[in-house]
Design a protein around this motif. Structure first.
Motif, PDB file in Angstrom:
ATOM      1  N   LEU A 247       0.841  -1.207   0.000  1.00 45.46           N
ATOM      2  CA  LEU A 247       0.000   0.000   0.000  1.00 45.46           C
ATOM      3  C   LEU A 247       0.875   1.255   0.000  1.00 45.46           C
ATOM      4  CD1 LEU A 247      -3.047  -0.175   2.462  1.00 45.46           C
ATOM      5  CD2 LEU A 247      -3.085  -0.008  -0.035  1.00 45.46           C
ATOM      6  N   ASP A 248       1.948   1.196   0.769  1.00 47.47           N
ATOM      7  CA  ASP A 248       2.856   2.319   0.889  1.00 47.47           C
ATOM      8  C   ASP A 248       3.536   2.626  -0.450  1.00 47.47           C
ATOM      9  OD1 ASP A 248       3.662   4.189   2.798  1.00 47.47           O
ATOM     10  OD2 ASP A 248       5.655   3.272   2.899  1.00 47.47           O
ATOM     11  N   ASN A 249       3.714   1.608  -1.299  1.00 47.40           N
ATOM     12  CA  ASN A 249       4.371   1.768  -2.605  1.00 47.40           C
ATOM     13  C   ASN A 249       3.425   2.158  -3.731  1.00 47.40           C
ATOM     14  OD1 ASN A 249       6.975   1.167  -1.763  1.00 47.40           O
ATOM     15  ND2 ASN A 249       6.666  -1.031  -2.000  1.00 47.40           N
ATOM     16  N   VAL A 250       2.128   2.121  -3.459  1.00 44.90           N
ATOM     17  CA  VAL A 250       1.142   2.386  -4.510  1.00 44.90           C
ATOM     18  C   VAL A 250       1.271   3.822  -5.016  1.00 44.90           C
ATOM     19  CG1 VAL A 250      -1.342   2.726  -4.896  1.00 44.90           C
ATOM     20  CG2 VAL A 250      -0.513   0.607  -3.850  1.00 44.90           C
ATOM     21  N   GLU A 251       1.236   3.967  -6.345  1.00 42.97           N
ATOM     22  CA  GLU A 251       1.341   5.298  -6.957  1.00 42.97           C
ATOM     23  C   GLU A 251       0.161   5.622  -7.868  1.00 42.97           C
ATOM     24  OE1 GLU A 251       5.050   4.992  -8.985  1.00 42.97           O
ATOM     25  OE2 GLU A 251       6.177   4.779  -7.123  1.00 42.97           O
ATOM     26  N   THR A 252      -0.417   4.590  -8.496  1.00 44.62           N
ATOM     27  CA  THR A 252      -1.504   4.871  -9.438  1.00 44.62           C
ATOM     28  C   THR A 252      -2.722   4.008  -9.138  1.00 44.62           C
ATOM     29  OG1 THR A 252      -0.698   3.268 -11.038  1.00 44.62           O
ATOM     30  CG2 THR A 252       0.069   5.531 -11.310  1.00 44.62           C
ATOM     31  N   ILE A 253      -3.844   4.506  -9.612  1.00 42.56           N
ATOM     32  CA  ILE A 253      -5.119   3.840  -9.394  1.00 42.56           C
ATOM     33  C   ILE A 253      -5.842   3.749 -10.735  1.00 42.56           C
ATOM     34  CG2 ILE A 253      -6.111   6.095  -8.779  1.00 42.56           C
ATOM     35  CD1 ILE A 253      -8.111   4.652  -7.034  1.00 42.56           C
ATOM     36  N   ARG A 254      -6.450   2.611 -11.008  1.00 44.70           N
ATOM     37  CA  ARG A 254      -7.272   2.481 -12.210  1.00 44.70           C
ATOM     38  C   ARG A 254      -8.300   1.392 -11.971  1.00 44.70           C
ATOM     39  NH1 ARG A 254      -5.618  -1.894 -15.516  1.00 44.70           N
ATOM     40  NH2 ARG A 254      -3.670  -2.801 -14.782  1.00 44.70           N
ATOM     41  N   PHE A 255      -9.244   1.310 -12.883  1.00 40.46           N
ATOM     42  CA  PHE A 255     -10.269   0.273 -12.808  1.00 40.46           C
ATOM     43  C   PHE A 255     -10.147  -0.635 -14.010  1.00 40.46           C
ATOM     44  CE2 PHE A 255     -11.962   3.642 -10.184  1.00 40.46           C
ATOM     45  CZ  PHE A 255     -12.485   2.942  -9.109  1.00 40.46           C
ATOM     46  N   ASP A 256     -10.392  -1.912 -13.794  1.00 43.22           N
ATOM     47  CA  ASP A 256     -10.366  -2.888 -14.875  1.00 43.22           C
ATOM     48  C   ASP A 256     -11.562  -3.803 -14.679  1.00 43.22           C
ATOM     49  OD1 ASP A 256      -9.610  -4.507 -16.967  1.00 43.22           O
ATOM     50  OD2 ASP A 256      -8.181  -5.664 -15.787  1.00 43.22           O
ATOM     51  N   ASN A 257     -12.537  -3.709 -15.554  1.00 42.45           N
ATOM     52  CA  ASN A 257     -13.771  -4.504 -15.425  1.00 42.45           C
ATOM     53  C   ASN A 257     -14.385  -4.380 -14.042  1.00 42.45           C
ATOM     54  OD1 ASN A 257     -13.859  -5.532 -18.038  1.00 42.45           O
ATOM     55  ND2 ASN A 257     -12.430  -7.167 -17.529  1.00 42.45           N
ATOM     56  N   GLY A 258     -14.403  -3.160 -13.507  1.00 43.41           N
ATOM     57  CA  GLY A 258     -15.015  -2.941 -12.207  1.00 43.41           C
ATOM     58  C   GLY A 258     -14.093  -3.239 -11.035  1.00 43.41           C
TER      59      GLY A 258
ATOM     60  N   ILE B 266      -7.537  -1.471  -9.333  1.00 42.31           N
ATOM     61  CA  ILE B 266      -6.135  -1.871  -9.466  1.00 42.31           C
ATOM     62  C   ILE B 266      -5.265  -0.744  -8.906  1.00 42.31           C
ATOM     63  CG2 ILE B 266      -4.327  -2.688 -11.035  1.00 42.31           C
ATOM     64  CD1 ILE B 266      -6.900  -4.346 -11.317  1.00 42.31           C
ATOM     65  N   LEU B 267      -4.509  -1.055  -7.871  1.00 44.66           N
ATOM     66  CA  LEU B 267      -3.563  -0.104  -7.294  1.00 44.66           C
ATOM     67  C   LEU B 267      -2.172  -0.596  -7.657  1.00 44.66           C
ATOM     68  CD1 LEU B 267      -5.122   0.244  -3.726  1.00 44.66           C
ATOM     69  CD2 LEU B 267      -5.420   1.785  -5.668  1.00 44.66           C
ATOM     70  N   SER B 268      -1.363   0.270  -8.261  1.00 43.65           N
ATOM     71  CA  SER B 268      -0.026  -0.199  -8.627  1.00 43.65           C
ATOM     72  C   SER B 268       1.040   0.836  -8.324  1.00 43.65           C
ATOM     73  CB  SER B 268       0.031  -0.649 -10.084  1.00 43.65           C
ATOM     74  OG  SER B 268      -0.729   0.182 -10.898  1.00 43.65           O
ATOM     75  N   GLY B 269       2.250   0.329  -8.211  1.00 44.53           N
ATOM     76  CA  GLY B 269       3.398   1.174  -7.918  1.00 44.53           C
ATOM     77  C   GLY B 269       4.653   0.367  -8.172  1.00 44.53           C
ATOM     78  N   ASP B 270       5.729   0.763  -7.531  1.00 43.39           N
ATOM     79  CA  ASP B 270       7.024   0.126  -7.718  1.00 43.39           C
ATOM     80  C   ASP B 270       6.963  -1.369  -7.378  1.00 43.39           C
ATOM     81  OD1 ASP B 270       9.760  -0.025  -8.223  1.00 43.39           O
ATOM     82  OD2 ASP B 270      10.225   0.290  -6.105  1.00 43.39           O
TER      83      ASP B 270
END
Length: 131
Positions: A101-112, A115-119
């Protein structure tokens, strides 16, 4: 005078496009999610406050903190949690999750799904069934 059928079709198309527009990151407000691929026997939830930029959830412990949302960029901060113990594999999974969670940088949705992603991090959540 213009074909009325064309007008109806144009209207139907615009309504259809509005309904199919991609989810906005701000749609997380007031919503609850469940982590997909959580370790066996564990349910990890993530919820977003409807009013304030705060989040909370449950892993082994209840956890909470603040987030900043700017377009599709998100930053979680001030993560705190209760201090209950559990078997080591679950404690490790919780620690890894908090680090992710601490590394998460971006947020998006995929089929509802959220998706939280980062390094080197990708966390996938499905919307929780609302009770």
């Amino acid at each position: 005078e213009g074909d009325p059928m064309k007008k109806i079709l144009a209207l139907a198309c615009s309504l259809f496009l509005a309904a199919c527009s991609p989810d906005k990151a701000s749609d997380i407000k007031g919503n609850n999610y469940i982590l997909l691929d959580a370790p066996e026997g564990m349910e990890i939830s993530l919820s977003f406050d409807a009013e304030a930029p705060k989040f909370y959830g449950q892993a082994v412990n209840r956890y909470f903190g603040n987030y900043e949302l700017n377009g599709n960029k998100i930053k979680f901060s001030a993560i705190g949690s209760t201090m209950m113990a559990a078997p080591e594999p679950m404690m490790k999974a919780e620690t890894d999750y908090f680090k992710a969670l601490d590394n998460v940088e971006t947020i998006r949705f995929d089929n509802g799904n959220l998706i939280l992603s980062g390094d080197r991090t990708t966390l996938k959540f499905q919307p929780a069934e609302t009770k």
